[in-house]
Scaffold this motif. Structure first.
Motif, short mmCIF file in Angstrom:
data_model
loop_
_atom_site.label_atom_id
_atom_site.label_comp_id
_atom_site.label_asym_id
_atom_site.label_seq_id
_atom_site.Cartn_x
_atom_site.Cartn_y
_atom_site.Cartn_z
N GLY A 69 -22.29 -7.26 -8.54
CA GLY A 69 -22.53 -5.98 -9.20
C GLY A 69 -21.35 -5.48 -10.01
N SER A 70 -20.18 -6.02 -9.75
CA SER A 70 -18.99 -5.59 -10.46
C SER A 70 -18.84 -6.25 -11.82
CB SER A 70 -17.74 -5.87 -9.62
OG SER A 70 -17.73 -5.04 -8.48
N ALA A 71 -19.60 -7.29 -12.09
CA ALA A 71 -19.51 -7.96 -13.39
C ALA A 71 -19.87 -6.99 -14.51
CB ALA A 71 -20.42 -9.19 -13.42
N ASP A 72 -20.99 -6.31 -14.38
CA ASP A 72 -21.42 -5.35 -15.38
C ASP A 72 -20.43 -4.20 -15.50
OD1 ASP A 72 -23.46 -4.25 -17.25
OD2 ASP A 72 -23.64 -2.70 -15.70
N ILE A 73 -19.87 -3.78 -14.38
CA ILE A 73 -18.90 -2.68 -14.39
C ILE A 73 -17.65 -3.09 -15.16
CG2 ILE A 73 -17.40 -1.24 -12.95
CD1 ILE A 73 -19.65 -1.36 -10.81
N ALA A 74 -17.16 -4.30 -14.96
CA ALA A 74 -15.97 -4.76 -15.68
C ALA A 74 -16.21 -4.76 -17.19
CB ALA A 74 -15.57 -6.17 -15.21
N ILE A 75 -17.37 -5.26 -17.60
CA ILE A 75 -17.70 -5.29 -19.02
C ILE A 75 -17.78 -3.88 -19.59
CG2 ILE A 75 -19.53 -5.89 -20.68
CD1 ILE A 75 -20.08 -8.37 -18.82
N LYS A 76 -18.41 -2.97 -18.85
CA LYS A 76 -18.54 -1.60 -19.33
C LYS A 76 -17.20 -0.85 -19.33
CE LYS A 76 -23.43 -0.97 -18.64
NZ LYS A 76 -24.51 -0.37 -17.85
N LYS A 77 -16.31 -1.18 -18.41
CA LYS A 77 -14.97 -0.57 -18.44
C LYS A 77 -14.23 -0.99 -19.70
CE LYS A 77 -14.03 -0.02 -13.48
NZ LYS A 77 -13.13 -0.42 -12.37
N ALA A 78 -14.30 -2.27 -20.03
CA ALA A 78 -13.65 -2.76 -21.25
C ALA A 78 -14.26 -2.10 -22.48
CB ALA A 78 -13.74 -4.27 -21.34
N LYS A 79 -15.57 -2.01 -22.52
CA LYS A 79 -16.28 -1.39 -23.64
C LYS A 79 -15.89 0.08 -23.78
CE LYS A 79 -21.01 -0.18 -24.96
NZ LYS A 79 -22.40 -0.26 -24.51
N THR A 80 -15.87 0.79 -22.66
CA THR A 80 -15.52 2.22 -22.66
C THR A 80 -14.14 2.42 -23.26
OG1 THR A 80 -16.89 2.66 -20.71
CG2 THR A 80 -15.11 4.22 -21.16
N SER A 81 -13.18 1.64 -22.79
CA SER A 81 -11.80 1.79 -23.27
C SER A 81 -11.70 1.53 -24.76
CB SER A 81 -10.87 0.85 -22.52
OG SER A 81 -10.78 1.25 -21.18
N ARG A 82 -12.37 0.50 -25.22
CA ARG A 82 -12.27 0.15 -26.65
C ARG A 82 -12.96 1.19 -27.53
NH1 ARG A 82 -10.45 0.64 -30.31
NH2 ARG A 82 -10.78 -0.47 -32.25
N LEU A 83 -14.17 1.59 -27.14
CA LEU A 83 -14.91 2.53 -27.97
C LEU A 83 -14.21 3.88 -28.11
CD1 LEU A 83 -18.61 1.89 -26.89
CD2 LEU A 83 -17.47 1.14 -28.99
N PHE A 84 -13.52 4.30 -27.05
CA PHE A 84 -12.90 5.62 -27.07
C PHE A 84 -11.37 5.56 -27.15
CE2 PHE A 84 -17.15 6.35 -25.71
CZ PHE A 84 -17.50 7.51 -26.39
N GLU A 85 -10.83 4.36 -27.30
CA GLU A 85 -9.40 4.14 -27.51
C GLU A 85 -8.53 4.83 -26.47
OE1 GLU A 85 -8.50 5.02 -31.62
OE2 GLU A 85 -9.74 3.35 -32.31
N MET A 86 -8.96 4.71 -25.21
CA MET A 86 -8.20 5.29 -24.11
C MET A 86 -8.56 4.57 -22.82
SD MET A 86 -10.26 8.89 -23.41
CE MET A 86 -10.28 9.43 -25.11
N ASN A 87 -7.71 4.73 -21.81
CA ASN A 87 -8.04 4.18 -20.50
C ASN A 87 -9.32 4.83 -19.99
OD1 ASN A 87 -5.62 2.85 -20.80
ND2 ASN A 87 -4.61 3.85 -19.08
N SER A 88 -10.13 4.05 -19.29
CA SER A 88 -11.42 4.55 -18.84
C SER A 88 -11.31 5.78 -17.95
CB SER A 88 -12.21 3.44 -18.14
OG SER A 88 -11.46 2.85 -17.09
N GLU A 89 -10.26 5.87 -17.13
CA GLU A 89 -10.13 7.05 -16.27
C GLU A 89 -9.82 8.32 -17.06
OE1 GLU A 89 -5.89 5.44 -16.21
OE2 GLU A 89 -7.89 4.57 -16.20
N LYS A 90 -9.19 8.18 -18.21
CA LYS A 90 -8.94 9.34 -19.07
C LYS A 90 -10.26 9.89 -19.59
CE LYS A 90 -6.61 12.30 -21.52
NZ LYS A 90 -6.13 13.51 -20.89
N LEU A 91 -11.17 9.00 -19.95
CA LEU A 91 -12.49 9.45 -20.38
C LEU A 91 -13.19 10.17 -19.22
CD1 LEU A 91 -14.49 9.38 -22.81
CD2 LEU A 91 -15.58 7.49 -21.63
N GLY A 92 -12.96 9.69 -18.01
CA GLY A 92 -13.52 10.36 -16.83
C GLY A 92 -13.07 11.80 -16.70
#
Length: 139
Positions: A49-72
């Protein structure tokens, strides 16, 4: 500027090395500058189940140009990006996704890691990110 195959492999090697050192099998996704999957690696024993999460974390960071937790932080009730995690086919708004920058501080891609605690995911992603700035994993 886009992450090269050699750079992506360098990031991956560093992330795998850190995951092995902390004894947590991880899913590791590396995306290019355009948020396209460049490399994906699932360590033996990493949660499916973490495979999809890893991909989405990378996507999140790139699309918003920040670490994923900052978007959180920005997507909490009352904040400027409330509910943004429901956009773009689903985003991840906790730690483990980081932008990847070259030595000129230019974003060239992103990394997303999942399989452990949020803190462990960040630790492994950060090791991958830092590999671009040092020569430890030269190919």
């Amino acid at each position: 500027m886009n992450i090269t195959e050699a750079q992506a492999e360098k990031v991956l090697k560093a992330a795998i090395s850190k995951a092995k050192a902390i004894k947590v099998p991880m899913n590791i996704a590396i995306m290019d500058e355009g948020a396209n999957l460049k490399l994906f690696y699932r360590m033996d024993g990493a949660l499916l189940g973490s495979a999809d999460i890893a991909i989405k974390k990378a996507k999140t960071s790139r699309l918003f140009e920040m670490n994923s937790e900052k978007l959180g932080e920005l997507s909490q009730p009352g904040e400027s990006l409330f509910n943004v995690e429901h956009s773009n086919g689903g985003l991840i708004s906790f730690a483990g996704g980081l932008v990847l920058k070259n030595k000129n501080d230019t974003i060239i891609g992103s990394i997303g890691v999942s399989g452990g605690t949020v803190a462990k995911d960040f630790e492994v992603a950060n090791a991958g990110s830092q590999a671009l700035l040092n020569n430890k994993y030269n190919l």
